[in-house]
Design a protein around this motif. Structure first.
Motif, PDB file in Angstrom:
ATOM      1  N   ALA A 100       0.821  -1.201   0.000  1.00  0.00           N
ATOM      2  CA  ALA A 100       0.000   0.000   0.000  1.00  0.00           C
ATOM      3  C   ALA A 100       0.861   1.259   0.000  1.00  0.00           C
ATOM      4  N   LYS A 101       1.910   1.261   0.826  1.00  0.00           N
ATOM      5  CA  LYS A 101       2.743   2.450   0.958  1.00  0.00           C
ATOM      6  C   LYS A 101       3.703   2.628  -0.216  1.00  0.00           C
ATOM      7  N   THR A 102       4.108   1.524  -0.826  1.00  0.00           N
ATOM      8  CA  THR A 102       5.098   1.592  -1.909  1.00  0.00           C
ATOM      9  C   THR A 102       4.456   1.832  -3.261  1.00  0.00           C
ATOM     10  N   TYR A 103       3.393   1.103  -3.557  1.00  0.00           N
ATOM     11  CA  TYR A 103       2.823   1.133  -4.900  1.00  0.00           C
ATOM     12  C   TYR A 103       1.529   1.938  -4.996  1.00  0.00           C
ATOM     13  N   GLY A 104       0.836   2.122  -3.856  1.00  0.00           N
ATOM     14  CA  GLY A 104      -0.460   2.769  -3.929  1.00  0.00           C
ATOM     15  C   GLY A 104      -1.435   1.935  -4.750  1.00  0.00           C
ATOM     16  N   SER A 105      -2.551   2.547  -5.150  1.00  0.00           N
ATOM     17  CA  SER A 105      -3.564   1.833  -5.924  1.00  0.00           C
ATOM     18  C   SER A 105      -3.576   2.330  -7.364  1.00  0.00           C
ATOM     19  N   GLU A 106      -3.657   1.392  -8.276  1.00  0.00           N
ATOM     20  CA  GLU A 106      -3.820   1.766  -9.681  1.00  0.00           C
ATOM     21  C   GLU A 106      -5.204   2.390  -9.889  1.00  0.00           C
ATOM     22  N   LYS A 107      -5.349   3.168 -10.925  1.00  0.00           N
ATOM     23  CA  LYS A 107      -6.615   3.839 -11.202  1.00  0.00           C
ATOM     24  C   LYS A 107      -7.747   2.813 -11.305  1.00  0.00           C
ATOM     25  N   GLY A 108      -8.831   3.095 -10.585  1.00  0.00           N
ATOM     26  CA  GLY A 108      -9.986   2.219 -10.625  1.00  0.00           C
ATOM     27  C   GLY A 108      -9.991   1.144  -9.563  1.00  0.00           C
ATOM     28  N   TYR A 109      -8.877   1.033  -8.808  1.00  0.00           N
ATOM     29  CA  TYR A 109      -8.797   0.020  -7.753  1.00  0.00           C
ATOM     30  C   TYR A 109      -8.921   0.692  -6.383  1.00  0.00           C
ATOM     31  N   PRO A 110      -9.417  -0.044  -5.388  1.00  0.00           N
ATOM     32  CA  PRO A 110      -9.623   0.559  -4.057  1.00  0.00           C
ATOM     33  C   PRO A 110      -8.319   0.870  -3.341  1.00  0.00           C
ATOM     34  N   ALA A 111      -8.411   1.795  -2.383  1.00  0.00           N
ATOM     35  CA  ALA A 111      -7.267   2.133  -1.525  1.00  0.00           C
ATOM     36  C   ALA A 111      -7.134   1.060  -0.453  1.00  0.00           C
ATOM     37  N   LEU A 112      -5.890   0.698  -0.142  1.00  0.00           N
ATOM     38  CA  LEU A 112      -5.609  -0.375   0.812  1.00  0.00           C
ATOM     39  C   LEU A 112      -4.998   0.186   2.089  1.00  0.00           C
ATOM     40  N   SER A 113      -5.482  -0.284   3.238  1.00  0.00           N
ATOM     41  CA  SER A 113      -4.872   0.038   4.524  1.00  0.00           C
ATOM     42  C   SER A 113      -4.997  -1.182   5.422  1.00  0.00           C
ATOM     43  N   ILE A 114      -4.382  -1.117   6.600  1.00  0.00           N
ATOM     44  CA  ILE A 114      -4.450  -2.238   7.519  1.00  0.00           C
ATOM     45  C   ILE A 114      -4.914  -1.754   8.891  1.00  0.00           C
ATOM     46  N   LEU A 115      -5.503  -2.666   9.636  1.00  0.00           N
ATOM     47  CA  LEU A 115      -5.832  -2.419  11.035  1.00  0.00           C
ATOM     48  C   LEU A 115      -5.099  -3.469  11.855  1.00  0.00           C
ATOM     49  N   ASP A 116      -4.106  -3.025  12.632  1.00  0.00           N
ATOM     50  CA  ASP A 116      -3.345  -3.967  13.465  1.00  0.00           C
ATOM     51  C   ASP A 116      -3.071  -3.386  14.854  1.00  0.00           C
ATOM     52  N   SER A 117      -3.915  -2.444  15.270  1.00  0.00           N
ATOM     53  CA  SER A 117      -3.790  -1.872  16.610  1.00  0.00           C
ATOM     54  C   SER A 117      -5.080  -2.104  17.374  1.00  0.00           C
ATOM     55  N   THR A 118      -4.949  -2.565  18.627  1.00  0.00           N
ATOM     56  CA  THR A 118      -6.127  -2.747  19.474  1.00  0.00           C
ATOM     57  C   THR A 118      -6.434  -1.504  20.306  1.00  0.00           C
ATOM     58  N   HIS A 119      -5.678  -0.438  20.087  1.00  0.00           N
ATOM     59  CA  HIS A 119      -5.986   0.791  20.810  1.00  0.00           C
ATOM     60  C   HIS A 119      -7.330   1.314  20.303  1.00  0.00           C
ATOM     61  N   PRO A 120      -8.272   1.580  21.197  1.00  0.00           N
ATOM     62  CA  PRO A 120      -9.609   1.983  20.744  1.00  0.00           C
ATOM     63  C   PRO A 120      -9.628   3.242  19.892  1.00  0.00           C
ATOM     64  N   ALA A 121      -8.660   4.135  20.078  1.00  0.00           N
ATOM     65  CA  ALA A 121      -8.627   5.338  19.249  1.00  0.00           C
ATOM     66  C   ALA A 121      -8.394   4.993  17.783  1.00  0.00           C
ATOM     67  N   VAL A 122      -7.632   3.931  17.522  1.00  0.00           N
ATOM     68  CA  VAL A 122      -7.370   3.507  16.147  1.00  0.00           C
ATOM     69  C   VAL A 122      -8.585   2.791  15.574  1.00  0.00           C
ATOM     70  N   VAL A 123      -9.173   1.905  16.365  1.00  0.00           N
ATOM     71  CA  VAL A 123     -10.371   1.190  15.914  1.00  0.00           C
ATOM     72  C   VAL A 123     -11.503   2.184  15.636  1.00  0.00           C
ATOM     73  N   LYS A 124     -11.616   3.192  16.474  1.00  0.00           N
ATOM     74  CA  LYS A 124     -12.664   4.212  16.336  1.00  0.00           C
ATOM     75  C   LYS A 124     -12.552   4.924  14.986  1.00  0.00           C
ATOM     76  N   LYS A 125     -11.326   5.212  14.553  1.00  0.00           N
ATOM     77  CA  LYS A 125     -11.132   5.880  13.270  1.00  0.00           C
ATOM     78  C   LYS A 125     -11.680   5.046  12.119  1.00  0.00           C
TER      79      LYS A 125
END
Length: 559
Positions: A100-125
């Motif tokens: 996700a950070k190196t290549y990003g998304s090609e046109k027409g494809y969704p943006a990719l991210s990850i959730l790997d924190s159990t801190h509620p502030a991150v989950v809340k986002k």
């Protein structure tokens, strides 16, 4: 292919050559490909997560045949979703994050991210700021029972169920055949189940479905990517049994360097590929940090005067020719002219990283042979999990986590593990007075991901590095528990650990589990602290009670 140059002291170069000659005489490369566990452990009783963890060797060639399958699935869903979020820990999420950070998304494809924190502030986002109706969730867990991943799943599934009659259709699962997660996915009607290879451990899984399914989802060119990885795998095959085998040479160097006390593997990377070292960090630390041995990867450390670096450093420079590398080139030239061991890996573009995923996997396996450890298990990770589960059990039984009493409080910060001092500056002075040659300082931040927090942690690292001339690392909890956490407890006792926690402002229930994310992340911090103390590590805990940024500033002022 990528170009690799080694600038090494003569004595180290000699050790590596002699070691490779011995490996050649014992048919090491051939035996690796034949999955011979005796390369690492002679006793058959020690063949646990060993001979059945070498399936990664053939992933490049096998998955070239599956490119159309991955691409067709990605094309099927791209018009339905604007976002893809991977729910996973460690090896299940780190390669997708690099993509996700190196290549990003090609046109027409969704943006990719990850959730790997159990801190509620991150989950809340995730719950509040993503368009859930346009988001596909990838639930990734090899075992199918990863506590963090399943907590994410329960929460996201309930959120989707609030407005979707069939929430499972917005979920994809990556898991081993027969896991409890696979059964759940069938029951809940997930959109797709990808069975992952049982003979591939999480940190060696970048070239499996864990990496390639998310890669396809953002439109990466898998033909180029897997061709590059396969080319590198071919040069690591039994056709190359000596110094011409790139994985064999790098792994032998890493192992022999560590055996001579050069065990701080410090990464420097071009901006476009600067996320790759964080993937390598997990691979190397969790694989080698055991039996009081280990190679410590150092990522994202600020540059400083060369006289602040110890003789335990070896540097890796990952260079993308497409970037502006002038300042990095100058820095690396200074390191080489000063006699530090330097590994330079030059790639013509970012797709050269495909080679590096395989190179570093093969090298890590070889380094395990040199260090005489099993690079495929993680015996000390369970200790922190067990202790965290004890805290969770206490909460479920009593409604409260185990009580903790600070040694003192200062400027909104509760301080634990100080002995008889009642002043933070004095506490730091005494704590760092124990630093000796070969030590490192690790910041373990059970805090939410935030650019401002990250800037403060970098400032804190830099101040420690420059004042005490000691290697520094930093990681977010619980993420690092699936990465450097193994080395912290299983590697040499040469670390000084500073755990940083904060007060939970807004908590989130984990549906059906009788705990919240705030309870979970606190239990994980408690478990890791107890595990480090059981292993007789040097540990401080700093709890930020009110204003995280202000209190981090105060901590920095006390160093």
């Amino acid at each position: 292919m990528n170009i690799v140059n080694y600038s090494l002291p003569d004595e180290l170069k000699k050790r590596v050559s002699e070691s490779i000659a011995n490996l050649k005489n014992t048919n090491t490369v051939e035996r690796i490909w034949k999955k011979d566990p005796k390369l690492w452990k002679e006793n058959p009783s020690e063949d646990i997560e060993l001979s059945n963890r070498l399936g990664w060797l053939t992933l490049p060639s096998e998955n070239i045949k599956r490119i159309k399958e991955f691409r067709d699935f990605a094309d099927e869903l791209k018009s339905d979703y604007e976002y893809v979020i991977v729910l996973g820990m460690g090896g299940s999420s780190l390669a997708p994050e690099v993509f996700a950070k190196t290549y990003g998304s090609e046109k027409g494809y969704p943006a990719l991210s990850i959730l790997d924190s159990t801190h509620p502030a991150v989950v809340k986002k995730v719950l509040e700021h993503e368009d859930l109706n346009k988001t596909l969730f990838v639930v990734a867990s090899k075992s199918g029972g990863t506590a963090e991943t399943m907590s994410f799943y329960y929460t996201i599934y309930e959120a989707l169920a609030n407005f979707l009659p069939l929430p499972g259709l917005q979920m994809v699962v990556l898991t081993d055949p027969g896991s409890s997660l696979e059964k759940l996915a069938i029951e809940k009607g997930f959109r797709k189940i990808f069975n992952t290879p049982a003979e591939v451990g999480g940190r060696f899984s970048a070239l499996s479905e864990y990496g390639l399914v998310p890669a396809a989802m953002i439109g990466m060119d898998l033909n180029i990517f897997l061709a590059n990885a396969n080319n590198l795998a071919d040069t690591c095959s039994p056709s190359f049994i000596d110094e011409n085998n790139p994985g064999l040479y790098l792994g032998t160097l890493l192992g022999e360097a560590a055996n001579t006390g050069i065990d701080k593997l410090t990464f420097i990377a071009s901006r476009s590929i600067e996320s790759f070292p964080q993937w390598a960090e997990q691979l190397i630390a969790e694989s080698t940090g055991k039996e009081d041995k280990g190679i410590l990867p150092v990522t994202d450390e600020a540059f400083t005067n060369l006289n602040k670096y110890g003789s335990d450093r070896i540097f890796v420079y990952l260079r993308n020719d497409e970037d502006d590398n002038e300042s990095l080139d100058e820095r690396v030239a200074e390191l080489k002219s000063s006699g530090f061991p330097v590994i330079e890996i030059k790639m013509k573009d970012a797709y050269g990283l495909a080679e590096e995923f395989f190179r570093w996997e093969f090298a890590t396996a070889v380094s395990g042979i040199i260090l005489k450890i099993n690079p495929f298990d993680q015996p000390n990770v369970q200790l922190a999990k067990t202790l965290a589960n004890q805290s969770l059990a206490t909460y479920k039984n009593t409604g409260s986590l185990p009580s903790e009493k600070p040694d003192f409080e200062e400027s909104g910060i509760s301080v634990f593990g100080t002995g008889d001092t009642k002043n933070l500056a004095v506490t730091f002075s005494r704590f760092f007075a124990s630093i000796k040659s070969g030590d490192f300082v690790s910041l373990m931040a059970f805090l939410p991901y935030d650019d401002r927090i990250e800037a403060k942690l970098r400032e804190l690292r830099t101040k420690v590095l420059e004042k005490y001339s000691v290697t520094t690392t930093s990681g977010y909890g619980p993420r690092f528990l699936h990465s450097t956490g193994q080395l912290h407890k299983g590697g040499p006792n040469n670390g000084l650990f500073i755990q940083i926690t904060d007060s939970i402002k807004e908590d989130i229930d984990v549906p059906g589990q009788n705990y919240t994310f705030g309870v979970l992340v606190t239990a994980q911090a408690q478990g890791d602290m107890k595990a480090l103390l059981q292993k007789e590590r040097r540990v401080l805990r700093l709890h930020l009670n009110k204003n995280t940024l202000k209190e981090l500033d105060y901590i920095i002022s006390c160093i």
